[in-house]
Design a protein around this motif. Structure first.
Motif, short mmCIF file in Angstrom:
data_model
loop_
_atom_site.label_atom_id
_atom_site.label_comp_id
_atom_site.label_asym_id
_atom_site.label_seq_id
_atom_site.Cartn_x
_atom_site.Cartn_y
_atom_site.Cartn_z
N PHE A 112 1.02 -1.25 -0.11
CA PHE A 112 -0.12 -0.10 0.10
C PHE A 112 1.10 1.06 0.13
CE2 PHE A 112 -2.92 -2.97 2.45
CZ PHE A 112 -3.99 -3.05 1.40
N SER B 293 0.83 5.51 0.30
CA SER B 293 0.17 6.70 0.63
C SER B 293 0.88 7.86 0.38
CB SER B 293 -0.21 6.74 2.05
OG SER B 293 -1.30 5.59 2.32
N THR B 294 0.36 8.93 -0.09
CA THR B 294 0.94 10.16 -0.35
C THR B 294 0.93 11.17 1.09
OG1 THR B 294 -1.23 11.06 -1.21
CG2 THR B 294 0.23 10.31 -2.79
N ARG B 295 2.11 11.85 1.06
CA ARG B 295 2.34 12.43 2.16
C ARG B 295 2.87 14.07 1.85
NH1 ARG B 295 5.64 10.85 6.15
NH2 ARG B 295 6.66 12.95 6.46
N ASN C 40 3.56 -1.18 3.74
CA ASN C 40 3.29 0.31 3.60
C ASN C 40 4.38 1.09 3.36
OD1 ASN C 40 -0.03 0.71 4.61
ND2 ASN C 40 1.11 -0.75 6.01
N GLN D 229 5.26 5.27 1.72
CA GLN D 229 4.70 6.54 1.46
C GLN D 229 5.74 7.43 0.45
OE1 GLN D 229 4.68 8.90 5.28
NE2 GLN D 229 2.66 7.82 5.79
N TRP E 66 3.58 14.27 -2.26
CA TRP E 66 2.62 14.60 -3.34
C TRP E 66 2.91 16.00 -3.50
CZ3 TRP E 66 -0.51 18.93 -2.74
CH2 TRP E 66 -1.78 18.92 -3.31
N VAL F 268 -1.28 7.21 -8.30
CA VAL F 268 -2.91 7.31 -7.89
C VAL F 268 -3.67 6.91 -9.18
CG1 VAL F 268 -4.60 8.40 -6.52
CG2 VAL F 268 -1.98 8.61 -5.82
N ASP G 177 -8.85 9.35 -3.83
CA ASP G 177 -8.28 8.39 -3.05
C ASP G 177 -6.68 8.53 -3.31
OD1 ASP G 177 -7.29 6.70 -0.96
OD2 ASP G 177 -8.38 4.86 -1.97
N TYR G 178 -6.00 9.50 -2.44
CA TYR G 178 -4.57 9.47 -2.79
C TYR G 178 -3.71 8.28 -2.32
CZ TYR G 178 -5.72 13.99 -4.70
OH TYR G 178 -5.99 14.94 -5.42
N ASN G 179 -4.16 7.15 -2.54
CA ASN G 179 -3.36 5.94 -2.00
C ASN G 179 -3.54 4.74 -3.21
OD1 ASN G 179 -3.05 6.53 1.08
ND2 ASN G 179 -5.16 7.01 0.63
#
Length: 365
Positions: A259, A261-263, A327, A329, A332, A339, A352-354
């Motif tokens: 997974f 995710s954006t940070r 996970n 990261q 962004w 995405v 959904d920025y994942n």
């Protein structure tokens, strides 16, 4: 979170409650004043609210919601959008799949960009024409403006006098002038002598904002709803809050996948101020990864890797971090390429920025 706060009796009690943190003071007021496709001042597109505003303003209003950003760009990509007016923002750096966004923006025959800064979105070659409208900042607003804080306080923001860009106009003035020219029959209803008159109009259009018309000097503030919003009563027939059952969706991670995710880093929205985040030392190209995953993949900090989602590739460097195994990261907007644009919340339209990605060493490194 709401269910938990209700169960503990935290809502409507001093020094407790729920506070959704907003990153920008304009977003809070923007939604409450109708600057979103699904709302109007004082509510949504309910017949009674539309009727109320039509009586106030003296002209008919739309009876259905508009497109959100994702829907508008999809329409543009299909060639169904004749005009795109972007007041601030930069779709190229805020929406998923920037290459697809660039193609969609380029297909719009006529684009208007109204902003205080030059952005990459403005420089996309148009199908026919682009018009740039320079706007003043909120701090240069003649007559002052307002900003809304997370705890429902509306603060007066006085004008800071100084040299101005000759062609720049306050954003509200640009909008009213253009609409008045496009619809001259409504010009009389769309004129305003200044921001003080606009605040008076807001007080009439948005009941929550009663008191905003009295803000005129530095330090003036009004808190809508009072200090304790609701006083432990709610907008339900019996005045009581209702618990909502929540069933999180299943998240099945395919074997060998992660997974991601954006940070955010040292930035304001999509405007990056520094290449290195002062909080954790991460560079913009870094991929935050757990030590356990790095050991399992035979990677060390600084190794160049690729994240893959279908045909999409993102190249970065391993940055070991305190993150749950499985996970990753990425920053962004650089990581927006990963995405999928069609993955969005069905109610708000927020992307959904994942994503789910594979990881491998970058070839040739």
């Amino acid at each position: 979170l709401i269910n938990l706060a209700l169960a503990r009796g935290l809502v409507g009690r001093a020094h407790s409650g729920l506070m959704p943190i907003r990153g920008h003071s304009g977003l809070q007021a923007g939604g409450e004043l109708g600057c979103a496709p699904g709302v109007l001042p004082g509510g949504g597109f309910e017949p009674e609210n539309v009727d109320r505003l039509e009586r106030l303003w003296g002209f008919p209003l739309p009876r259905e919601k508009g497109w959100n950003a994702v829907e508008a760009l999809e329409a543009a990509d299909r060639g169904e959008l004749d005009l795109l007016w972007a007041a601030g923002g930069n779709f190229l750096e805020t929406l998923p799949e920037p290459d697809t966004v660039r193609r969609a923006v380029a297909r719009v025959p006529f684009r208007v960009h109204q902003d205080i800064v030059l952005t990459s979105q403005m420089l996309v070659e148009p199908a026919e024409e682009v018009l740039l409208l320079p706007a003043t900042t909120r701090y240069e607003m003649p007559g002052g403006g307002t900003e809304t804080s997370t705890e429902r306080r509306i603060w007066f923001s006085p004008e800071i006098r100084g040299p101005l860009i000759a062609e720049a106009r306050p954003e509200w003035q640009v909008l009213l002038e253009v609409v008045s020219r496009a619809r001259p029959e409504r010009a009389a209803a769309l004129r305003s002598p200044g921001t003080a008159a606009l605040r008076g109009e807001i007080a009439k259009a948005q009941p929550l904002y009663a008191g905003i018309e009295k803000l005129a000097r530095k330090g003036d503030v009004v808190q809508w709803g009072g200090r304790l919003l609701g006083e432990r009563t709610f907008a339900t027939p019996d005045g009581k809050a209702k618990f909502q059952p929540v069933v999180p969706p299943e998240r099945n991670l395919p074997e060998g996948s992660f997974f991601v995710s954006t940070r955010r880093g040292k930035q304001f929205n999509s405007m990056v101020h520094k290449n290195r985040d002062p909080l954790n030392g991460a560079r913009r190209e870094d991929v935050l990864m757990s030590s356990a995953d790095a050991v399992r993949l035979g990677l060390r900090e600084g190794d160049v890797i690729e994240l893959q989602r279908g045909d999409v590739r993102f190249r970065g460097r391993v940055k070991l971090a305190a993150i749950r195994p499985g996970n990753l990261q990425v920053h962004w907007p650089e990581g927006n390429v990963l995405v999928p644009r069609r993955s969005a919340d069905p109610e708000s339209g927020t992307p959904d920025y994942n994503a789910v990605v594979g990881v491998s060493r970058a070839p040739g490194v």
